[in-house]
Design a protein around this motif. Structure first.
Motif, PDB file in Angstrom:
ATOM      1  N   PHE A  76     -16.377  -8.322 -10.458  1.00 27.89           N
ATOM      2  CA  PHE A  76     -16.062  -9.633 -10.164  1.00 27.89           C
ATOM      3  C   PHE A  76     -15.238 -10.272 -11.249  1.00 27.89           C
ATOM      4  O   PHE A  76     -15.437  -9.980 -12.456  1.00 27.89           O
ATOM      5  CB  PHE A  76     -17.430 -10.504 -10.045  1.00 27.89           C
ATOM      6  CG  PHE A  76     -17.938  -9.997  -8.388  1.00 27.89           C
ATOM      7  CD1 PHE A  76     -18.751  -9.237  -8.347  1.00 27.89           C
ATOM      8  CD2 PHE A  76     -17.562 -10.965  -7.399  1.00 27.89           C
ATOM      9  CE1 PHE A  76     -19.320  -9.061  -7.073  1.00 27.89           C
ATOM     10  CE2 PHE A  76     -18.184 -10.663  -5.983  1.00 27.89           C
ATOM     11  CZ  PHE A  76     -18.984  -9.735  -6.047  1.00 27.89           C
TER      12      PHE A  76
ATOM     13  N   PRO B 276     -13.667 -13.921 -13.066  1.00 24.64           N
ATOM     14  CA  PRO B 276     -14.509 -14.964 -13.537  1.00 24.64           C
ATOM     15  C   PRO B 276     -14.402 -16.435 -12.521  1.00 24.64           C
ATOM     16  O   PRO B 276     -15.037 -17.194 -12.755  1.00 24.64           O
ATOM     17  CB  PRO B 276     -13.722 -15.386 -14.907  1.00 24.64           C
ATOM     18  CG  PRO B 276     -12.344 -14.877 -14.449  1.00 24.64           C
ATOM     19  CD  PRO B 276     -12.528 -13.709 -13.799  1.00 24.64           C
TER      20      PRO B 276
ATOM     21  N   TYR C 246     -11.563  -7.670  -2.800  1.00 30.77           N
ATOM     22  CA  TYR C 246     -12.296  -8.644  -2.174  1.00 30.77           C
ATOM     23  C   TYR C 246     -11.933 -10.164  -2.588  1.00 30.77           C
ATOM     24  O   TYR C 246     -11.666 -10.222  -3.737  1.00 30.77           O
ATOM     25  CB  TYR C 246     -13.667  -8.362  -2.318  1.00 30.77           C
ATOM     26  CG  TYR C 246     -14.311  -6.922  -1.993  1.00 30.77           C
ATOM     27  CD1 TYR C 246     -13.946  -5.855  -3.027  1.00 30.77           C
ATOM     28  CD2 TYR C 246     -14.627  -6.468  -0.770  1.00 30.77           C
ATOM     29  CE1 TYR C 246     -14.133  -4.785  -2.758  1.00 30.77           C
ATOM     30  CE2 TYR C 246     -14.896  -4.923  -0.526  1.00 30.77           C
ATOM     31  CZ  TYR C 246     -14.914  -4.202  -1.597  1.00 30.77           C
ATOM     32  OH  TYR C 246     -14.982  -2.696  -1.165  1.00 30.77           O
TER      33      TYR C 246
ATOM     34  N   PHE D   1     -14.208 -16.133  -5.926  1.00 32.20           N
ATOM     35  CA  PHE D   1     -14.090 -14.820  -6.711  1.00 32.20           C
ATOM     36  C   PHE D   1     -13.435 -13.821  -6.148  1.00 32.20           C
ATOM     37  O   PHE D   1     -13.510 -13.867  -5.076  1.00 32.20           O
ATOM     38  CB  PHE D   1     -15.661 -14.621  -6.820  1.00 32.20           C
ATOM     39  CG  PHE D   1     -16.503 -15.487  -7.608  1.00 32.20           C
ATOM     40  CD1 PHE D   1     -17.228 -16.287  -6.919  1.00 32.20           C
ATOM     41  CD2 PHE D   1     -16.494 -15.594  -8.988  1.00 32.20           C
ATOM     42  CE1 PHE D   1     -18.425 -17.236  -7.720  1.00 32.20           C
ATOM     43  CE2 PHE D   1     -17.162 -16.454  -9.721  1.00 32.20           C
ATOM     44  CZ  PHE D   1     -18.094 -17.272  -9.286  1.00 32.20           C
TER      45      PHE D   1
ATOM     46  N   GLN E 146     -18.783  -3.212  -6.903  1.00 28.20           N
ATOM     47  CA  GLN E 146     -17.593  -4.144  -7.191  1.00 28.20           C
ATOM     48  C   GLN E 146     -17.515  -4.786  -8.746  1.00 28.20           C
ATOM     49  O   GLN E 146     -18.727  -5.006  -9.130  1.00 28.20           O
ATOM     50  CB  GLN E 146     -17.674  -5.251  -6.315  1.00 28.20           C
ATOM     51  CG  GLN E 146     -17.598  -4.680  -4.954  1.00 28.20           C
ATOM     52  CD  GLN E 146     -17.830  -5.908  -3.712  1.00 28.20           C
ATOM     53  OE1 GLN E 146     -18.023  -6.978  -4.230  1.00 28.20           O
ATOM     54  NE2 GLN E 146     -17.991  -5.399  -2.338  1.00 28.20           N
TER      55      GLN E 146
END
Lengths: 115, 114
Positions: A106, A108, A33, A91, A104
């Motif tokens: 993520f 940084p 994503y 992100f 999910q």
């Protein structure tokens, strides 16, 4: 503990230039994503990617944007002809699969500044 | 479609006082629920998550949240806040349809005063 990494951490570019933001998802993950956060605003979904194709995209993700998984590890977001309003934190996230109990993870973020 | 409403845009509180940050969601399917914290100029840090099971979930830094399905809420609480808790807090929902994307609320700015 495995983690999502993103490079660069900060990218400065001139309006009209193309930028490529890079992400290395967690190695056994299947869903990828990109999200965007304009300064002071909420995090917005841009695109999801599975099995080498886009599975969903938001209205923000227009022809200016493209994503690619050029090899087995990287996941990139390309922004063609950047505009001032593209300045934001971007992100990347990855997810093992769409089954139950999967979340999910993520990265940084990459701060993009368009001058 | 799913949506998230964070009912308070700003919450000022004194140090060592309790705090509650409110989050309501809307979804036609079952969801996972998350709270993230973001410090200035930094990324998203996961505070806690509800995936299944017990509706009271505990996270890092002494935070906890309770999933209330009937009220479609997932409020975040801490019994005693510290100055270092000053940050932006985001509630998010994710389902396993729609490619499993996350939808975020607008955020709540928690300011802890001495």
């Amino acid at each position: 503990e495995p983690e999502v990494t993103q490079t660069p951490s900060h990218q400065v570019t001139q309006m009209g230039q193309e930028v490529i933001l890079r992400c290395v998802p967690i190695s056994n993950h299947l869903y990828f994503y990109w999200y965007r956060q304009i300064l002071g605003q909420k995090v917005e979904f841009l695109v999801s990617f599975y099995n080498n194709e886009i599975s969903e995209k938001s209205e923000i993700f227009d022809d200016q944007f493209s994503v690619e998984r050029p090899d087995g590890s990287n996941f990139t977001l390309k922004i063609r002809s950047t505009k001032l309003e593209d300045s934001a934190m971007y992100f990347c996230a990855s997810r093992a699969d769409r089954g139950q109990y999967n979340e999910q993870f993520f990265g940084p973020g990459t701060r993009l500044t368009v001058l | 479609a799913q949506s998230v409403t964070q009912l308070d845009s700003q919450v000022p509180v004194f140090e060592e006082a309790p705090v509650e940050l409110r989050c309501n969601y809307s979804s036609s399917v079952s969801v996972y629920l998350f709270w993230y914290v973001q410090y200035p100029n930094q990324g998203l840090q996961l505070l806690l998550k509800y995936l299944s099971g017990s509706t009271l979930v505990k996270g890092i830094n002494g935070f906890e949240a309770e999933f209330n399905k009937s009220q479609t809420s997932f409020h975040l609480r801490k019994p005693s806040v510290h100055i270092s808790d000053t940050a932006e807090y985001f509630c998010a929902v994710s389902d396993f349809t729609n490619a499993g994307k996350s939808t975020f609320g607008d955020g709540t700015t928690l300011t802890v005063k001495p």
